[in-house]
Design a protein around this motif. Structure first.
Motif, PDB file in Angstrom:
ATOM      1  N   ASP A  39      11.276  10.013  22.093  1.00  0.00           N
ATOM      2  CA  ASP A  39      12.612   9.807  22.626  1.00  0.00           C
ATOM      3  C   ASP A  39      13.625  10.082  21.507  1.00  0.00           C
ATOM      4  N   PRO A  40      14.801  10.653  21.858  1.00  0.00           N
ATOM      5  CA  PRO A  40      15.778  10.963  20.807  1.00  0.00           C
ATOM      6  C   PRO A  40      16.246   9.746  20.001  1.00  0.00           C
ATOM      7  N   ARG A  41      15.994   8.549  20.502  1.00  0.00           N
ATOM      8  CA  ARG A  41      16.387   7.362  19.732  1.00  0.00           C
ATOM      9  C   ARG A  41      15.448   7.121  18.552  1.00  0.00           C
ATOM     10  N   VAL A  42      14.292   7.760  18.580  1.00  0.00           N
ATOM     11  CA  VAL A  42      13.327   7.590  17.486  1.00  0.00           C
ATOM     12  C   VAL A  42      13.704   8.590  16.390  1.00  0.00           C
ATOM     13  N   VAL A  43      14.693   8.207  15.588  1.00  0.00           N
ATOM     14  CA  VAL A  43      15.184   9.120  14.545  1.00  0.00           C
ATOM     15  C   VAL A  43      14.579   8.747  13.193  1.00  0.00           C
ATOM     16  N   GLU A  44      14.738   9.635  12.276  1.00  0.00           N
ATOM     17  CA  GLU A  44      14.214   9.423  10.936  1.00  0.00           C
ATOM     18  C   GLU A  44      14.720   8.099  10.355  1.00  0.00           C
ATOM     19  N   GLY A  45      13.811   7.376   9.745  1.00  0.00           N
ATOM     20  CA  GLY A  45      14.192   6.127   9.080  1.00  0.00           C
ATOM     21  C   GLY A  45      14.088   4.901   9.970  1.00  0.00           C
ATOM     22  N   THR A  46      13.845   5.093  11.278  1.00  0.00           N
ATOM     23  CA  THR A  46      13.719   3.911  12.141  1.00  0.00           C
ATOM     24  C   THR A  46      12.293   3.346  12.014  1.00  0.00           C
ATOM     25  N   ALA A  47      12.230   2.011  11.989  1.00  0.00           N
ATOM     26  CA  ALA A  47      10.937   1.338  11.802  1.00  0.00           C
ATOM     27  C   ALA A  47      10.480   0.748  13.131  1.00  0.00           C
ATOM     28  N   TRP A  48       9.197   0.867  13.433  1.00  0.00           N
ATOM     29  CA  TRP A  48       8.690   0.473  14.744  1.00  0.00           C
ATOM     30  C   TRP A  48       7.435  -0.389  14.653  1.00  0.00           C
ATOM     31  N   VAL A  49       7.280  -1.199  15.693  1.00  0.00           N
ATOM     32  CA  VAL A  49       5.995  -1.859  15.920  1.00  0.00           C
ATOM     33  C   VAL A  49       5.273  -0.988  16.925  1.00  0.00           C
ATOM     34  N   THR A  50       4.066  -0.561  16.590  1.00  0.00           N
ATOM     35  CA  THR A  50       3.376   0.329  17.527  1.00  0.00           C
ATOM     36  C   THR A  50       1.880   0.137  17.400  1.00  0.00           C
ATOM     37  N   GLY A  51       1.116   0.803  18.247  1.00  0.00           N
ATOM     38  CA  GLY A  51      -0.333   0.630  18.265  1.00  0.00           C
ATOM     39  C   GLY A  51      -0.967   1.078  16.954  1.00  0.00           C
ATOM     40  N   ALA A  52      -2.056   0.400  16.588  1.00  0.00           N
ATOM     41  CA  ALA A  52      -2.770   0.746  15.356  1.00  0.00           C
ATOM     42  C   ALA A  52      -4.079   1.466  15.678  1.00  0.00           C
ATOM     43  N   ASP A  53      -4.216   1.913  16.913  1.00  0.00           N
ATOM     44  CA  ASP A  53      -5.376   2.700  17.349  1.00  0.00           C
ATOM     45  C   ASP A  53      -6.696   1.941  17.309  1.00  0.00           C
ATOM     46  N   GLN A  54      -6.652   0.629  17.294  1.00  0.00           N
ATOM     47  CA  GLN A  54      -7.858  -0.156  17.527  1.00  0.00           C
ATOM     48  C   GLN A  54      -7.463  -1.364  18.362  1.00  0.00           C
ATOM     49  N   ALA A  55      -8.384  -1.791  19.196  1.00  0.00           N
ATOM     50  CA  ALA A  55      -8.075  -2.877  20.119  1.00  0.00           C
ATOM     51  C   ALA A  55      -7.536  -4.082  19.358  1.00  0.00           C
ATOM     52  N   ASP A  56      -6.559  -4.775  19.953  1.00  0.00           N
ATOM     53  CA  ASP A  56      -6.005  -6.002  19.386  1.00  0.00           C
ATOM     54  C   ASP A  56      -5.312  -5.829  18.037  1.00  0.00           C
ATOM     55  N   HIS A  57      -4.876  -4.615  17.742  1.00  0.00           N
ATOM     56  CA  HIS A  57      -4.155  -4.409  16.477  1.00  0.00           C
ATOM     57  C   HIS A  57      -2.900  -3.562  16.677  1.00  0.00           C
ATOM     58  N   HIS A  58      -1.846  -3.979  15.989  1.00  0.00           N
ATOM     59  CA  HIS A  58      -0.599  -3.208  15.966  1.00  0.00           C
ATOM     60  C   HIS A  58      -0.159  -3.031  14.530  1.00  0.00           C
ATOM     61  N   VAL A  59       0.648  -2.020  14.317  1.00  0.00           N
ATOM     62  CA  VAL A  59       1.189  -1.819  12.981  1.00  0.00           C
ATOM     63  C   VAL A  59       2.686  -2.120  13.016  1.00  0.00           C
ATOM     64  N   ASP A  89       6.515  -1.986  11.081  1.00  0.00           N
ATOM     65  CA  ASP A  89       7.286  -1.194  10.121  1.00  0.00           C
ATOM     66  C   ASP A  89       6.740   0.206   9.900  1.00  0.00           C
ATOM     67  N   LEU A  90       6.283   0.814  10.966  1.00  0.00           N
ATOM     68  CA  LEU A  90       5.880   2.212  10.881  1.00  0.00           C
ATOM     69  C   LEU A  90       7.166   3.037  10.970  1.00  0.00           C
ATOM     70  N   VAL A  91       7.465   3.766   9.917  1.00  0.00           N
ATOM     71  CA  VAL A  91       8.774   4.410   9.816  1.00  0.00           C
ATOM     72  C   VAL A  91       8.679   5.904  10.146  1.00  0.00           C
ATOM     73  N   CYS A  92       9.550   6.301  11.033  1.00  0.00           N
ATOM     74  CA  CYS A  92       9.610   7.718  11.436  1.00  0.00           C
ATOM     75  C   CYS A  92      10.088   8.555  10.252  1.00  0.00           C
ATOM     76  N   GLY A  93       9.378   9.620   9.972  1.00  0.00           N
ATOM     77  CA  GLY A  93       9.739  10.481   8.845  1.00  0.00           C
ATOM     78  C   GLY A  93       9.044  10.072   7.549  1.00  0.00           C
ATOM     79  N   ARG A  94       8.485   8.852   7.519  1.00  0.00           N
ATOM     80  CA  ARG A  94       7.736   8.408   6.350  1.00  0.00           C
ATOM     81  C   ARG A  94       6.250   8.265   6.701  1.00  0.00           C
ATOM     82  N   ASP A  95       6.015   7.503   7.785  1.00  0.00           N
ATOM     83  CA  ASP A  95       4.627   7.224   8.169  1.00  0.00           C
ATOM     84  C   ASP A  95       4.128   8.117   9.310  1.00  0.00           C
ATOM     85  N   PHE A  96       5.035   8.699  10.022  1.00  0.00           N
ATOM     86  CA  PHE A  96       4.629   9.657  11.067  1.00  0.00           C
ATOM     87  C   PHE A  96       5.769  10.646  11.284  1.00  0.00           C
ATOM     88  N   THR A  97       5.388  11.838  11.714  1.00  0.00           N
ATOM     89  CA  THR A  97       6.379  12.880  11.970  1.00  0.00           C
ATOM     90  C   THR A  97       6.105  13.482  13.346  1.00  0.00           C
TER      91      THR A  97
END
Ligand code: ATP
Ligand code: MG
Length: 581
Positions: free
Chosen positions: A362-382, A384-392
């Protein structure tokens, strides 16, 4: 000519028809304008036909005024041109297909791009012949899945369709602009409130296709408008304003947390608020929705991940418009099974990108925004995952729902939603049909040049219902003067012979002055006559009754409801003034 209610082919109804849901449908049937023959198929009775003809005339005048020339095609058409354009199949079940006695396939035209293209090709050959604009006002056939609301969505209906043919893009944009201006004039003339919305956000900035929507709560199209500016758009065409990028430096490092039993956004937010000393809302989470897309003609589906703030749902229509011409479908269980890296409820950008899944946000997910999101394993989230730093992400996509209160894309005000009836559509077709039929003009340089086209439709019969939707009141129809079936409805309200004689006389005077008159000369009670006059909706009502003994009659304005007693001797002149505006 005076239309006499005593002989007019009209029987009004006191009860709403059982199958009618919207006001225009109820009233057009009750007032004897139309009658249903079959689902989505209606006949026009005298008053209805008059309105339809008047609307047609306004459309015709405005088309003629921009230099478009009227022609007329059959509705019954051979299959071949529609095979050449591929619409014989593309149109699907909406197309009425028939066979003749020799078993040849025919169709009832849903719209006529093919025939217009072929006709121009048959007559014109040189660049000097162009540009040209042609139109027709004709009956169209579409086997609508859900015919509804009487003549608003019929299976047989009247459309004005025009087509422009130009040598180059510049010419096309002029022809388009001419149509746009003509539509504004004609919709203004028939007294509608409407908005012009970009039909799709499209690569061409939205100007290549626009819809005219008559505002009405009964409309099937939802659109948004700004509270503070003239901005209006189809929901599919809303471009989300992107917030400014944020600085990455001051963001904490990303950290995986054990978040047991939090597969939904709500459960995740509750857990975080109970188990951390920070405060989270759904908007702080990044939800990754998996779909699959397939390009036209392709066999294989491709995975597509859409990342959006967790407080928003994916709007499938917006998503479809964004991936067009590809088709899109939600993932099913076998898809998840085939891609075990997708951990339902805990999907994060990492697994997507590690496994080569296209990831659009979504266009609101801009560089530098930090998110709580899935950690790709059951019962885990990550966290402060930052757009442009931790994922592109691979890019952005307009797929999130648009909500009331969202900022308007033009920067002024916020959005509110409204409903409308599509009354017109203007569209820069480009070379689709010229390519299909090889429509070229010999250029100045002696080389063939492919023609570029526009197509422009007005729902003429739908307009009658759309106007009724906007102008009716509790008592009945109330037509704008420009398209009303008559100018003045004269009611003889009394049995007295002098009343009758005077009303006849006034009707004759009005008629002589060129005013269209309906004269209620029936022997029914004044109450019945008044109710019918309100129902039928002629803009001025002249009541000749008891007051005549004192030399006065009453003039009622059907639209404003205003009633005035005037001297009988002045009434005709007063009405002529009103009618002539
Ligand atoms: P809709 O989205 O309402 O189905 P459309 O996009 O299919 O319309 P077009 O092909 O653009 O319609 O046709 C041009 C115009 O014809 C429309 O703007 C509309 O006013 C009118 N129209 C289309 N379908 C119908 C129908 N079934 N009954 C009456 N009018 C119609
Ligand atoms: Mg349309």
């Amino acid at each position: 000519m005076i239309t006499r209610m005593s002989t007019l082919f009209l029987r009004t109804l006191r009860e709403d028809p059982a199958d009618a849901e919207v006001p225009s449908h109820k009233l057009l049937v009750r007032a004897g304008y139309v009658r249903r023959i079959a689902p989505g198929i209606y006949s026009w009775l005298p008053l209805g036909l008059r309105v339809l003809r008047r609307v047609e005339e306004v459309v015709r005048q405005e088309m003629d005024a921009i230099g478009a020339q009227e022609i007329h095609f059959p509705a019954l058409l051979p299959k071949e041109p529609y095979e050449a354009s591929n619409r014989w199949t593309e149109y699907g079940p909406n197309l009425f297909r028939i066979k003749d006695r020799k078993n040849a396939d025919l169709l009832l035209g849903p719209t006529h791009e093919e025939l217009f293209t072929l006709t121009v090709k048959g007559e014109y050959s040189s660049y000097k012949d162009y540009p040209v604009m042609l139109y027709q006002i004709q009956t169209k056939y579409r086997d609508e899945e859900r015919p509804r609301a009487g003549i608003l969505r019929g299976r047989e209906f009247v459309m004005k369709d025009s087509y422009s043919f130009d040598i180059d893009d510049e010419g096309l944009s002029q022809s388009y602009q001419r149509h746009r201006d003509a539509y504004i004039k004609l919709f203004d003339r028939v007294g509608l409130r409407y908005v012009i919305v970009a039909a799709t956000s499209g690569a061409m900035g939205g100007s290549a296709s626009e819809e005219f929507l008559a505002e009405s709560p009964t409309g099937e199209d939802t659109f948004v408008r700004s509270t503070d500016s003239g901005f209006a758009a189809n929901v599919e065409a809303v471009v989300t304003p992107a917030p400014a990028a944020e600085s990455i430096e001051d963001k904490p490092v990303a950290e995986v947390h054990h978040t047991p039993s939090t597969p939904t956004i709500d459960s995740l937010v509750d857990f975080l608020n109970a188990n951390t000393d920070r405060k989270f809302t759904a908007a702080d989470t990044l939800k990754n929705v998996l779909v699959k897309t397939r390009q036209p003609g392709a066999k294989e589906w491709e995975l597509l991940a859409v990342g959006l703030p967790g407080d928003r749902e994916v709007d499938m229509k917006r998503l479809e418009a964004s991936v067009e011409p590809a088709e899109v479908s939600l993932l099913e269980e076998p898809d998840f099974a085939a891609n075990p890296f997708l951990v339902k409820g805990y999907i994060g950008p990492k697994a997507l990108q590690d496994n080569g899944v296209r990831y659009l946000v979504d266009p609101r997910v801009v560089e530098g925004t930090a998110w709580v999101t899935g950690a790709d394993q059951a019962d885990h989230h990550v966290l402060d995952l930052v757009c442009g730093r931790d994922f592109t992400p691979d890019g952005t996509i307009e797929a999130a729902e648009v909500r009331e209160g969202d900022p308007s894309p033009d920067g002024q005000g916020t959005l509110v939603t409204a409903r409308g009836i599509e009354i017109g559509h203007i569209f820069q077709l480009g070379r689709k049909y010229a390519d299909a039929f090889g429509l070229d003009a010999l250029g100045q340089d002696g080389k063939p040049k492919r023609i570029t086209m526009g197509s422009y439709g007005v729902g003429v019969s739908r307009l009658v219902a759309a106007i009724a939707e906007q102008t009716h009141d509790d008592m009945g129809l109330a037509w704008p003067r420009e398209i009303a079936p008559a100018d003045v409805h004269v009611v003889i309200a009394g049995k007295d012979e002098t009343v009758r004689a005077r009303a006849e006389e006034m009707a004759a005077e009005l008629d002589a002055a060129g005013v269209q008159v309906i004269l209620d000369d029936r022997t029914v009670s004044p109450g019945v006559k008044f109710a019918d006059a309100e129902l039928v909706g002629i803009p001025s009502i002249l009541v000749v009754g008891k007051g005549l003994a004192n030399g006065v009659v009453e003039i009622r304005d059907r639209i404003s409801g205003e009633r005035n007693e005037v001297a009988a001797d002045d009434a005709v002149a007063a009405l002529v003034d009103v009618v002539r505006g």
